[in-house]
Scaffold this motif. Sequence first.
Motif, PDB file in Angstrom:
ATOM      1  N   THR A  78      25.450  34.410  51.772  1.00  0.00           N
ATOM      2  CA  THR A  78      25.230  35.515  51.768  1.00  0.00           C
ATOM      3  C   THR A  78      24.483  35.890  52.854  1.00  0.00           C
ATOM      4  O   THR A  78      23.728  35.486  53.250  1.00  0.00           O
ATOM      5  N   ALA A  79      24.389  36.760  53.170  1.00  0.00           N
ATOM      6  CA  ALA A  79      23.669  37.122  54.817  1.00  0.00           C
ATOM      7  C   ALA A  79      23.668  38.726  54.546  1.00  0.00           C
ATOM      8  O   ALA A  79      23.288  39.352  53.597  1.00  0.00           O
ATOM      9  N   THR A  80      22.772  39.455  55.947  1.00  0.00           N
ATOM     10  CA  THR A  80      22.152  40.731  55.397  1.00  0.00           C
ATOM     11  C   THR A  80      23.019  41.920  56.017  1.00  0.00           C
ATOM     12  O   THR A  80      22.919  42.666  55.822  1.00  0.00           O
ATOM     13  N   SER A  81      24.014  41.230  57.045  1.00  0.00           N
ATOM     14  CA  SER A  81      25.083  42.570  57.418  1.00  0.00           C
ATOM     15  C   SER A  81      26.799  40.811  57.582  1.00  0.00           C
ATOM     16  O   SER A  81      26.236  39.800  57.574  1.00  0.00           O
ATOM     17  N   ASP A  82      27.750  42.192  57.807  1.00  0.00           N
ATOM     18  CA  ASP A  82      29.107  41.507  58.034  1.00  0.00           C
ATOM     19  C   ASP A  82      29.225  40.666  59.075  1.00  0.00           C
ATOM     20  O   ASP A  82      30.041  39.255  59.646  1.00  0.00           O
ATOM     21  N   ASP A  83      28.257  40.819  59.722  1.00  0.00           N
ATOM     22  CA  ASP A  83      29.215  39.905  61.720  1.00  0.00           C
ATOM     23  C   ASP A  83      27.239  38.768  60.813  1.00  0.00           C
ATOM     24  O   ASP A  83      28.840  37.989  61.706  1.00  0.00           O
ATOM     25  N   LEU A  97      28.764  32.445  60.461  1.00  0.00           N
ATOM     26  CA  LEU A  97      28.702  31.633  59.221  1.00  0.00           C
ATOM     27  C   LEU A  97      29.808  31.082  58.489  1.00  0.00           C
ATOM     28  O   LEU A  97      30.336  30.383  58.825  1.00  0.00           O
ATOM     29  N   VAL A  98      30.976  31.992  58.388  1.00  0.00           N
ATOM     30  CA  VAL A  98      31.593  31.900  58.196  1.00  0.00           C
ATOM     31  C   VAL A  98      32.880  30.871  58.758  1.00  0.00           C
ATOM     32  O   VAL A  98      33.651  30.481  58.799  1.00  0.00           O
ATOM     33  N   GLY A  99      32.516  31.622  60.343  1.00  0.00           N
ATOM     34  CA  GLY A  99      33.432  30.962  61.738  1.00  0.00           C
ATOM     35  C   GLY A  99      33.376  29.917  61.649  1.00  0.00           C
ATOM     36  O   GLY A  99      34.572  28.977  61.915  1.00  0.00           O
ATOM     37  N   ALA A 100      31.659  29.396  61.675  1.00  0.00           N
ATOM     38  CA  ALA A 100      31.544  27.741  62.539  1.00  0.00           C
ATOM     39  C   ALA A 100      32.310  26.674  60.372  1.00  0.00           C
ATOM     40  O   ALA A 100      32.054  25.391  60.684  1.00  0.00           O
ATOM     41  N   VAL A 130      38.734  37.953  55.615  1.00  0.00           N
ATOM     42  CA  VAL A 130      37.473  37.949  55.484  1.00  0.00           C
ATOM     43  C   VAL A 130      36.786  38.593  55.042  1.00  0.00           C
ATOM     44  O   VAL A 130      35.829  39.071  53.841  1.00  0.00           O
ATOM     45  N   THR A 131      37.356  40.188  55.796  1.00  0.00           N
ATOM     46  CA  THR A 131      35.728  41.046  56.248  1.00  0.00           C
ATOM     47  C   THR A 131      36.612  42.089  54.514  1.00  0.00           C
ATOM     48  O   THR A 131      35.592  42.882  53.921  1.00  0.00           O
ATOM     49  N   ARG A 132      37.680  41.909  53.958  1.00  0.00           N
ATOM     50  CA  ARG A 132      38.334  42.671  52.872  1.00  0.00           C
ATOM     51  C   ARG A 132      37.472  41.814  51.799  1.00  0.00           C
ATOM     52  O   ARG A 132      37.461  42.744  51.021  1.00  0.00           O
ATOM     53  N   HIS A 133      37.389  40.360  51.383  1.00  0.00           N
ATOM     54  CA  HIS A 133      36.554  39.927  50.605  1.00  0.00           C
ATOM     55  C   HIS A 133      34.936  39.884  50.469  1.00  0.00           C
ATOM     56  O   HIS A 133      34.433  39.451  49.879  1.00  0.00           O
ATOM     57  N   ILE A 134      34.630  40.552  51.843  1.00  0.00           N
ATOM     58  CA  ILE A 134      32.929  41.019  51.986  1.00  0.00           C
ATOM     59  C   ILE A 134      32.813  41.929  50.616  1.00  0.00           C
ATOM     60  O   ILE A 134      32.933  42.871  50.771  1.00  0.00           O
TER      61      ILE A 134
END
Length: 58
Positions: A18-23, A28-31, A50-54
């Motif tokens: 979980t995070a405050t924004s898509d960015d 986190l997901v990239g790491a 990934v963006t479509r599944h946020i």
Amino acid sequence: MKAFACGDVVPGCAASWTATSDDDLLVLVGAHAHAAHGIEEVTPELVDSVTRHIVALS
């Protein structure tokens, strides 16, 4: 807040964030993609998937 579960893109992976924004989630997901799945290059297609599944949390 936003949330992403890796298993929505990579079946069987239990990681989630979980995070405050898509960015912030994408960082986190990239790491994780590199460390856990050996992905060396994050392609535009992967970012799109990934963006479509946020999801937005209420």
